[in-house]
Design a protein around this motif. Structure first.
Motif, PDB file in Angstrom:
ATOM      1  N   ARG A 138       0.822  -1.210   0.000  1.00 55.34           N
ATOM      2  CA  ARG A 138       0.000   0.000   0.000  1.00 55.34           C
ATOM      3  C   ARG A 138       0.856   1.259   0.000  1.00 55.34           C
ATOM      4  NH1 ARG A 138      -5.444  -1.186   1.944  1.00 55.34           N
ATOM      5  NH2 ARG A 138      -5.577   0.706   3.190  1.00 55.34           N
ATOM      6  N   ARG A 141       1.750   2.766  -3.532  1.00 51.62           N
ATOM      7  CA  ARG A 141       0.653   3.155  -4.416  1.00 51.62           C
ATOM      8  C   ARG A 141       1.123   4.263  -5.366  1.00 51.62           C
ATOM      9  NH1 ARG A 141      -0.214   4.748   0.692  1.00 51.62           N
ATOM     10  NH2 ARG A 141      -0.515   6.965   1.153  1.00 51.62           N
ATOM     11  N   PRO A 160      -4.851   1.105  -2.716  1.00 52.91           N
ATOM     12  CA  PRO A 160      -5.429   0.218  -1.703  1.00 52.91           C
ATOM     13  C   PRO A 160      -6.705  -0.430  -2.222  1.00 52.91           C
ATOM     14  CG  PRO A 160      -4.697   2.250  -0.682  1.00 52.91           C
ATOM     15  CD  PRO A 160      -4.559   2.445  -2.175  1.00 52.91           C
TER      16      PRO A 160
END
Length: 286
Positions: A138, A141, A160
């Motif tokens: 995450r 990203r 996410p």
């Protein structure tokens, strides 16, 4: 044979004496590239094949046996090896045993379903490791636009899961409403989704349809800190701790109301010390 030869090549490279002025692991890092050349793949794919082959040969004897006899394809065998790679060696063996208790379960199972099944095992065995992997993924990203010629650009990214599920729902709902209202103007559903996405990002589209993140879990996961994985609709299995974070809203940029829909009787321990103070009382509507 390729998996065994790949492992043997890696072992040979690891035991070679390094050339003067070079570190020992220089040759090891190049093994994935050699595998890629032999299999006509990219270096990244060659490295993945090397990693998966080593795990299959060393730690997953039952999965390797099914791969050898042809009852499990290379694609699926490598998927299993990839999903268990962050487990300790002893835990890999246990996961290997669990996955081969009922070989008939593999028949007709999609690749996504198999990946979900293996991830659920991993998340249950080592929940902390699973959360570390999730946090790392995450944190990486991104969103990127790449020119592709003919006056087009490709949009790629990694977000996410809960954000991706929301975006998918919004675009699908907008495409459905445009089509139902006869406003498709000859566009395909995917073209409408692309146009609506651009409109939402640039501010030309000010419609915000109501959407839901459907997170399925038992009451034990929600209120009693059980380690059993939950299921995020549109994505797959996720660790129990991550599911509880999504319910609490911790680290979520989107501020949303959480509705809990009961599908059966709750079997909760009435002791208050077992409940998270940040979660609603049992039986609450939201």
């Amino acid at each position: 044979m390729q998996a065994r030869d790949t492992t043997a090549l890696h072992t040979a490279a690891a035991t070679q004496s390094p050339e003067p002025g070079k570190k020992r692991d220089t040759g090891v890092r190049g093994t994935g590239t050699q595998i890629a050349l032999a299999r006509s793949e990219t270096p990244a794919e060659g490295t993945r094949h090397l990693t998966g082959s080593r795990i299959l040969c060393a730690d997953l004897p039952r999965t390797m046996a099914r791969f050898t006899t042809g009852t499990l394809s290379e694609n699926r065998a490598m998927l299993i090896a990839t999903e268990v790679q962050d487990l300790g060696q002893e835990h890999r063996g246990w996961a290997d045993e669990q996955l081969t208790l009922n070989p008939e379960d593999f028949a007709g199972e999609s690749r996504k379903a198999l990946g979900d099944r293996v991830r659920a095992l991993v998340q249950e065995i080592e929940p902390v490791t699973a959360l570390e992997r999730i946090d790392d993924a995450r944190s990486r990203r991104f969103l990127r636009l790449i020119p592709t010629g003919n006056m087009t650009m490709r949009l790629i990214g990694q977000n996410p899961a809960e954000h991706g599920v929301l975006m998918h729902q919004v675009l699908s709902d907008l495409a459905d409403s445009k089509t139902a209202a006869g406003k498709g103007q000859g566009r395909t559903r995917e073209q409408i989704r692309a146009d609506e996405f651009c409109g939402l990002v640039t501010g030309e589209q000010n419609i915000s349809p109501r959407v839901e993140i459907e997170l399925v879990m038992t009451d034990r996961i929600l209120f009693q800190a059980e380690a059993e994985p939950a299921y995020l609709q549109g994505y797959g299995t996720i660790p129990a701790a991550m599911a509880r974070q999504l319910v609490r809203g911790r680290d979520m940029e989107l501020k949303l109301m959480r509705w809990i829909r009961r599908t059966g009787a709750l079997d909760l321990d009435p002791r208050p010390d077992l409940r998270d103070p940040g979660l609603p009382e049992p039986g609450a509507a939201h």
